[in-house]
Design a protein around this motif. Structure first.
Motif, short mmCIF file in Angstrom:
data_model
loop_
_atom_site.label_atom_id
_atom_site.label_comp_id
_atom_site.label_asym_id
_atom_site.label_seq_id
_atom_site.Cartn_x
_atom_site.Cartn_y
_atom_site.Cartn_z
N SER A 74 0.82 -1.21 0.00
CA SER A 74 0.00 0.00 0.00
C SER A 74 0.85 1.26 0.00
N TRP A 102 -5.09 -9.97 -0.77
CA TRP A 102 -6.55 -9.79 -0.79
C TRP A 102 -7.25 -11.10 -1.16
N TYR A 156 -7.47 -4.34 7.27
CA TYR A 156 -8.25 -3.77 6.16
C TYR A 156 -7.73 -2.40 5.74
N VAL A 157 -7.21 -1.62 6.68
CA VAL A 157 -6.80 -0.26 6.36
C VAL A 157 -5.74 -0.22 5.26
N HIS A 165 -7.55 -0.66 2.05
CA HIS A 165 -8.35 0.55 1.81
C HIS A 165 -7.45 1.67 1.29
N ARG A 166 -6.27 1.81 1.88
CA ARG A 166 -5.32 2.84 1.44
C ARG A 166 -4.97 2.67 -0.05
N TYR A 184 -8.83 -0.77 -2.31
CA TYR A 184 -9.72 -1.93 -2.19
C TYR A 184 -10.87 -1.56 -1.25
N ARG A 185 -12.03 -2.19 -1.49
CA ARG A 185 -13.19 -1.93 -0.64
C ARG A 185 -13.96 -3.23 -0.40
N HIS A 186 -14.50 -3.34 0.82
CA HIS A 186 -15.43 -4.42 1.16
C HIS A 186 -16.58 -3.73 1.88
N GLU A 187 -17.67 -3.51 1.19
CA GLU A 187 -18.73 -2.66 1.73
C GLU A 187 -19.37 -3.21 3.01
N GLN A 197 -16.96 -2.45 5.73
CA GLN A 197 -16.93 -1.00 5.95
C GLN A 197 -18.12 -0.56 6.81
N ILE A 201 -9.95 4.89 6.94
CA ILE A 201 -11.05 4.26 6.21
C ILE A 201 -12.28 5.17 6.13
#
Length: 306
Positions: A60, A84, A110-111, A114-115, A118-121, A124, A156
């Motif tokens: 990241s 991931w 996760y951070v 996210h940086r 990437y996203r996991h709703e 989140q 995040i």
């Protein structure tokens, strides 16, 4: 022809160190995979889960800072995709956070993704709820890790209710104690206070002025001590701290010595004493040093404008 500047030896050493370490991590990534059927319980979280999180951290920062060459940034992207995928596209983090709502390690892992975009709703949304709870924000961590949770929360994008001055003051570094009392574990705590306070160098101005002065005086001394006894992993972390400062010192001698300790295949030993055995042991013993070397190189090249 332009004469070489004082930063050139640091730039050269950092580029060599970072590209070599990142390549070594990429070539050996398959040695850090979950067994089939890994669940949210993760009976031995340090065996695969923690290394994956640290791989994601290094990746990241390379992606964020865009200071290493394009090929290395592509390699960092591959490492992020690999990690991931091991976490089942974030589902494993979500399941772990849902199963253990007080634990903060899913957020702290996760951070890094996210940086990097990437996203996991569902995760989140779950984190947005959990970070509003006092029990989550006040989990019984050592002070510098509580700052890790606070930094992850703000990165995040959920509500940051952290009293940053109070969090900082609760750390060893925040008290600016007698510098000669520094020991090996305290040094790691000190470095991580700086990492999380500045979000790994993204916000150097977040260091309070008195802390900057204290570090400007004593960080070179501590670095010399750990260089002398060849604690390469800790030296790399101390060089990250320097790169997180508003005015880094970019000490050429320290960078040259760290780069000189690197093996031809890109592996950087954690110290000058650990025997290098078979490939599995090499990864287990030295992957963390490759992670921090990659992070240090990326940050210093970014600060140098490479």
């Amino acid at each position: 022809m332009t004469a070489p500047g004082p930063a050139d030896p640091v730039r050269t050493a950092a580029l060599r160190l970072g590209t070599g370490a990142l390549g070594w991590l990429h070539r050996h990534r398959a040695q850090g995979v979950f067994a089939d059927g890994a669940t949210a319980e993760l009976a031995e979280p340090d065996s695969v889960y923690k290394p994956l999180a640290e791989l994601a951290l290094a990746g990241s920062l390379v992606v964020r800072d865009a200071s290493l060459p394009t090929a290395e940034r592509d390699t960092a992207g591959d490492l992020l995709d690999f990690a991931w995928d091991q976490l089942r596209g974030g589902d494993l983090l979500y399941e772990r956070q849902l199963r253990f709502p007080a634990m903060t390690d899913p957020l702290e892992t996760y951070v890094h993704f996210h940086r990097a975009g990437y996203r996991h709703e569902p995760l989140q949304a779950l984190l947005a709820h959990l970070t509003s709870l006092t029990s989550y924000r006040e989990y019984e961590h050592v002070p510098n890790r509580r700052m890790a949770v606070a930094n992850a929360t703000r990165i995040i994008g959920v509500a940051d209710r952290t009293d940053w001055p109070a969090r900082t003051a609760a750390t060893w570094l925040g008290t600016m104690p007698e510098p000669w009392t520094m020991d090996w574990m305290t040094a790691y705590h000190m470095t991580h206070t700086v990492f999380h306070l500045t979000d790994w160098g993204a916000q150097p101005e977040a260091l309070p002025p008195r802390m900057r002065d204290y570090l400007a005086t004593w960080l070179p001394v501590w670095t010399d001590v750990w260089l002398e006894i060849e604690e390469w992993d800790l030296v790399a972390e101390l060089l990250i701290v320097d790169a997180c400062m508003p005015e880094p010192s970019f000490e050429p001698a320290a960078w040259r010595r760290l780069a000189a300790a690197q093996h031809d295949d890109g592996m950087l030993p954690r110290d000058g004493r650990t025997e290098v055995a078979d490939e599995d042991e090499r990864f287990d013993d030295h992957y963390h040093t490759a992670v921090v070397a990659t992070a240090a190189a990326s940050l210093v090249l970014s600060r140098l404008g490479a």
